[in-house]
Scaffold this motif. Structure first.
Motif, PDB file in Angstrom:
ATOM      1  N   PHE A  91      29.774  14.308  18.793  1.00  0.00           N
ATOM      2  CA  PHE A  91      28.688  15.223  19.144  1.00  0.00           C
ATOM      3  C   PHE A  91      27.718  15.228  17.962  1.00  0.00           C
ATOM      4  O   PHE A  91      28.153  15.267  16.800  1.00  0.00           O
ATOM      5  CB  PHE A  91      29.258  16.631  19.388  1.00  0.00           C
ATOM      6  N   PRO A  92      26.407  15.169  18.208  1.00  0.00           N
ATOM      7  CA  PRO A  92      25.449  15.045  17.104  1.00  0.00           C
ATOM      8  C   PRO A  92      25.668  16.060  15.979  1.00  0.00           C
ATOM      9  O   PRO A  92      25.743  17.265  16.207  1.00  0.00           O
ATOM     10  CB  PRO A  92      24.097  15.262  17.790  1.00  0.00           C
ATOM     11  N   GLY A  93      25.802  15.514  14.777  1.00  0.00           N
ATOM     12  CA  GLY A  93      25.967  16.330  13.577  1.00  0.00           C
ATOM     13  C   GLY A  93      27.397  16.736  13.260  1.00  0.00           C
ATOM     14  O   GLY A  93      27.665  17.232  12.170  1.00  0.00           O
ATOM     15  N   HIS A  94      28.337  16.531  14.166  1.00  0.00           N
ATOM     16  CA  HIS A  94      29.699  17.015  13.938  1.00  0.00           C
ATOM     17  C   HIS A  94      30.529  16.119  13.020  1.00  0.00           C
ATOM     18  O   HIS A  94      31.456  16.601  12.378  1.00  0.00           O
ATOM     19  CB  HIS A  94      30.425  17.205  15.273  1.00  0.00           C
ATOM     20  N   ILE A  95      30.224  14.829  12.926  1.00  0.00           N
ATOM     21  CA  ILE A  95      31.043  13.920  12.126  1.00  0.00           C
ATOM     22  C   ILE A  95      31.098  14.347  10.656  1.00  0.00           C
ATOM     23  O   ILE A  95      32.084  14.089   9.968  1.00  0.00           O
ATOM     24  CB  ILE A  95      30.579  12.447  12.242  1.00  0.00           C
ATOM     25  N   GLY A  96      30.079  15.029  10.183  1.00  0.00           N
ATOM     26  CA  GLY A  96      30.063  15.472   8.789  1.00  0.00           C
ATOM     27  C   GLY A  96      31.222  16.380   8.434  1.00  0.00           C
ATOM     28  O   GLY A  96      31.695  16.393   7.296  1.00  0.00           O
TER      29      GLY A  96
ATOM     30  N   ILE B 144      34.262  17.697  25.723  1.00  0.00           N
ATOM     31  CA  ILE B 144      34.725  18.880  26.447  1.00  0.00           C
ATOM     32  C   ILE B 144      34.208  20.146  25.780  1.00  0.00           C
ATOM     33  O   ILE B 144      33.873  20.145  24.598  1.00  0.00           O
ATOM     34  CB  ILE B 144      36.272  18.934  26.548  1.00  0.00           C
ATOM     35  N   GLY B 145      34.165  21.220  26.549  1.00  0.00           N
ATOM     36  CA  GLY B 145      33.751  22.524  26.043  1.00  0.00           C
ATOM     37  C   GLY B 145      34.940  23.458  25.940  1.00  0.00           C
ATOM     38  O   GLY B 145      36.086  23.090  26.224  1.00  0.00           O
ATOM     39  N   GLY B 146      34.653  24.693  25.547  1.00  0.00           N
ATOM     40  CA  GLY B 146      35.686  25.697  25.346  1.00  0.00           C
ATOM     41  C   GLY B 146      36.628  25.838  26.531  1.00  0.00           C
ATOM     42  O   GLY B 146      36.190  25.869  27.672  1.00  0.00           O
TER      43      GLY B 146
ATOM     44  N   PRO C  59      30.256  26.300  25.671  1.00  0.00           N
ATOM     45  CA  PRO C  59      30.192  25.156  26.595  1.00  0.00           C
ATOM     46  C   PRO C  59      29.942  23.839  25.847  1.00  0.00           C
ATOM     47  O   PRO C  59      29.452  23.829  24.717  1.00  0.00           O
ATOM     48  CB  PRO C  59      29.010  25.509  27.500  1.00  0.00           C
ATOM     49  N   LYS C  60      30.239  22.748  26.524  1.00  0.00           N
ATOM     50  CA  LYS C  60      30.094  21.436  25.890  1.00  0.00           C
ATOM     51  C   LYS C  60      28.651  21.104  25.538  1.00  0.00           C
ATOM     52  O   LYS C  60      28.397  20.334  24.618  1.00  0.00           O
ATOM     53  CB  LYS C  60      30.714  20.343  26.757  1.00  0.00           C
ATOM     54  N   GLN C  61      27.684  21.690  26.233  1.00  0.00           N
ATOM     55  CA  GLN C  61      26.283  21.414  25.929  1.00  0.00           C
ATOM     56  C   GLN C  61      25.882  21.941  24.548  1.00  0.00           C
ATOM     57  O   GLN C  61      24.988  21.386  23.913  1.00  0.00           O
ATOM     58  CB  GLN C  61      25.357  22.028  26.991  1.00  0.00           C
ATOM     59  N   SER C  62      26.537  23.009  24.079  1.00  0.00           N
ATOM     60  CA  SER C  62      26.165  23.579  22.786  1.00  0.00           C
ATOM     61  C   SER C  62      27.215  23.360  21.698  1.00  0.00           C
ATOM     62  O   SER C  62      26.872  23.297  20.518  1.00  0.00           O
ATOM     63  CB  SER C  62      25.876  25.070  22.913  1.00  0.00           C
ATOM     64  N   MET C  63      28.498  23.248  22.067  1.00  0.00           N
ATOM     65  CA  MET C  63      29.547  23.067  21.066  1.00  0.00           C
ATOM     66  C   MET C  63      30.648  22.168  21.630  1.00  0.00           C
ATOM     67  O   MET C  63      31.826  22.446  21.543  1.00  0.00           O
ATOM     68  CB  MET C  63      30.133  24.419  20.637  1.00  0.00           C
ATOM     69  N   GLY C  64      30.227  21.045  22.219  1.00  0.00           N
ATOM     70  CA  GLY C  64      31.184  20.100  22.780  1.00  0.00           C
ATOM     71  C   GLY C  64      31.847  19.280  21.702  1.00  0.00           C
ATOM     72  O   GLY C  64      31.294  19.055  20.625  1.00  0.00           O
ATOM     73  N   HIS C  65      33.072  18.851  22.013  1.00  0.00           N
ATOM     74  CA  HIS C  65      33.813  18.004  21.076  1.00  0.00           C
ATOM     75  C   HIS C  65      34.484  16.869  21.836  1.00  0.00           C
ATOM     76  O   HIS C  65      34.856  17.018  22.999  1.00  0.00           O
ATOM     77  CB  HIS C  65      34.894  18.798  20.339  1.00  0.00           C
ATOM     78  N   ASN C  66      34.653  15.766  21.133  1.00  0.00           N
ATOM     79  CA  ASN C  66      35.484  14.679  21.608  1.00  0.00           C
ATOM     80  C   ASN C  66      36.294  14.160  20.436  1.00  0.00           C
ATOM     81  O   ASN C  66      36.174  14.661  19.313  1.00  0.00           O
ATOM     82  CB  ASN C  66      34.661  13.558  22.281  1.00  0.00           C
ATOM     83  N   TRP C  67      37.167  13.219  20.707  1.00  0.00           N
ATOM     84  CA  TRP C  67      37.989  12.581  19.678  1.00  0.00           C
ATOM     85  C   TRP C  67      37.736  11.089  19.795  1.00  0.00           C
ATOM     86  O   TRP C  67      37.974  10.495  20.851  1.00  0.00           O
ATOM     87  CB  TRP C  67      39.462  12.903  19.906  1.00  0.00           C
ATOM     88  N   VAL C  68      37.201  10.494  18.725  1.00  0.00           N
ATOM     89  CA  VAL C  68      36.830   9.081  18.720  1.00  0.00           C
ATOM     90  C   VAL C  68      37.537   8.412  17.544  1.00  0.00           C
ATOM     91  O   VAL C  68      37.507   8.921  16.425  1.00  0.00           O
ATOM     92  CB  VAL C  68      35.307   8.899  18.567  1.00  0.00           C
ATOM     93  N   MET C  69      38.163   7.252  17.807  1.00  0.00           N
ATOM     94  CA  MET C  69      38.812   6.487  16.739  1.00  0.00           C
ATOM     95  C   MET C  69      38.098   5.166  16.555  1.00  0.00           C
ATOM     96  O   MET C  69      37.801   4.459  17.521  1.00  0.00           O
ATOM     97  CB  MET C  69      40.275   6.224  17.079  1.00  0.00           C
TER      98      MET C  69
ATOM     99  N   ASN D 111      37.677  23.609  17.851  1.00  0.00           N
ATOM    100  CA  ASN D 111      37.268  24.994  18.104  1.00  0.00           C
ATOM    101  C   ASN D 111      35.757  25.168  17.959  1.00  0.00           C
ATOM    102  O   ASN D 111      35.034  24.216  17.683  1.00  0.00           O
ATOM    103  CB  ASN D 111      38.028  25.953  17.183  1.00  0.00           C
ATOM    104  N   ASP D 112      35.312  26.394  18.155  1.00  0.00           N
ATOM    105  CA  ASP D 112      33.882  26.705  18.076  1.00  0.00           C
ATOM    106  C   ASP D 112      33.343  26.694  16.643  1.00  0.00           C
ATOM    107  O   ASP D 112      32.133  26.775  16.435  1.00  0.00           O
ATOM    108  CB  ASP D 112      33.590  28.071  18.713  1.00  0.00           C
ATOM    109  N   ALA D 113      34.217  26.583  15.643  1.00  0.00           N
ATOM    110  CA  ALA D 113      33.796  26.527  14.243  1.00  0.00           C
ATOM    111  C   ALA D 113      33.705  25.078  13.747  1.00  0.00           C
ATOM    112  O   ALA D 113      33.726  24.836  12.544  1.00  0.00           O
ATOM    113  CB  ALA D 113      34.754  27.337  13.376  1.00  0.00           C
ATOM    114  N   MET D 114      33.629  24.123  14.691  1.00  0.00           N
ATOM    115  CA  MET D 114      33.535  22.703  14.353  1.00  0.00           C
ATOM    116  C   MET D 114      34.690  22.246  13.464  1.00  0.00           C
ATOM    117  O   MET D 114      34.491  21.657  12.408  1.00  0.00           O
ATOM    118  CB  MET D 114      32.187  22.372  13.690  1.00  0.00           C
ATOM    119  N   GLN D 115      35.905  22.508  13.911  1.00  0.00           N
ATOM    120  CA  GLN D 115      37.085  22.115  13.154  1.00  0.00           C
ATOM    121  C   GLN D 115      38.117  21.476  14.076  1.00  0.00           C
ATOM    122  O   GLN D 115      38.305  21.923  15.210  1.00  0.00           O
ATOM    123  CB  GLN D 115      37.749  23.333  12.502  1.00  0.00           C
ATOM    124  N   PHE D 116      38.792  20.439  13.558  1.00  0.00           N
ATOM    125  CA  PHE D 116      40.010  19.935  14.167  1.00  0.00           C
ATOM    126  C   PHE D 116      41.163  20.646  13.467  1.00  0.00           C
ATOM    127  O   PHE D 116      41.026  21.075  12.316  1.00  0.00           O
ATOM    128  CB  PHE D 116      40.162  18.424  13.939  1.00  0.00           C
TER     129      PHE D 116
END
Length: 149
Positions: A134-139, A107-109, A60-70, A30-35
């Motif tokens: 996405f930069p900074g999201h792994i934290g 992906i974006g919203g 949009p993905k340019q500002s709050m994009g997410h992916n799932w990486v294992m 979501n837009d709150a950086m949560q799975f």
């Protein structure tokens, strides 16, 4: 379960879980950086596993994009750090990074994507994780992947 209805007709009813794909999971972001989950379980019976990622937000993905990486847990932070310089066009994953076990595109919203990867070579003795690269999201956006015995 078998049910007899009025008029003597017999119907077979199955619980929906009987037809569920045990070798697939849907994870929401979501837009709150949560799975919506902190653990993905891969059953021992699976040769391949599919993760579908849904972005329930609106940005949009340019500002709050997410992916799932294992990756293996030991590789996660390094993969995310290396991915920063790879850029959005490469889904913030270094091209041909052999440490990546499975990954979706960014992906974006309102968007959805999926990845299917082999789990045959994975070890139950190894610790695995998933995260958003996405930069900074792994934290914040990370969790564990558990292989069932």
């Amino acid at each position: 379960m078998i049910k007899k209805l009025l008029g003597g007709a017999t119907f077979l009813f199955f619980a929906s879980s009987a037809f569920a794909n045990d070798c697939a999971v849907t994870v929401e972001s979501n837009d709150a950086m949560q799975f919506n989950t902190s653990n993905v379980v891969i059953p021992a019976s699976c040769d391949e596993f599919t993760v579908t990622l849904k972005h329930t937000g609106q940005l949009p993905k340019q500002s709050m994009g997410h992916n799932w990486v294992m990756t293996a847990k030991a590789d996660g932070q390094a993969v995310a750090t290396d991915g920063m310089s790879a850029g959005l066009d490469n889904n913030y994953i270094k091209p041909n990074d052999e440490r990546v076990i499975g990954a979706t595109e960014i992906i974006g919203g309102g968007e959805e994507t999926s990845t299917t990867f082999s789990v045959k070579g994975l070890s139950k003795d190894e610790d695995y994780m998933f995260f958003c690269s996405f930069p900074g999201h792994i934290g914040i956006m990370q969790g564990t992947v558990t292989l069932e015995s």
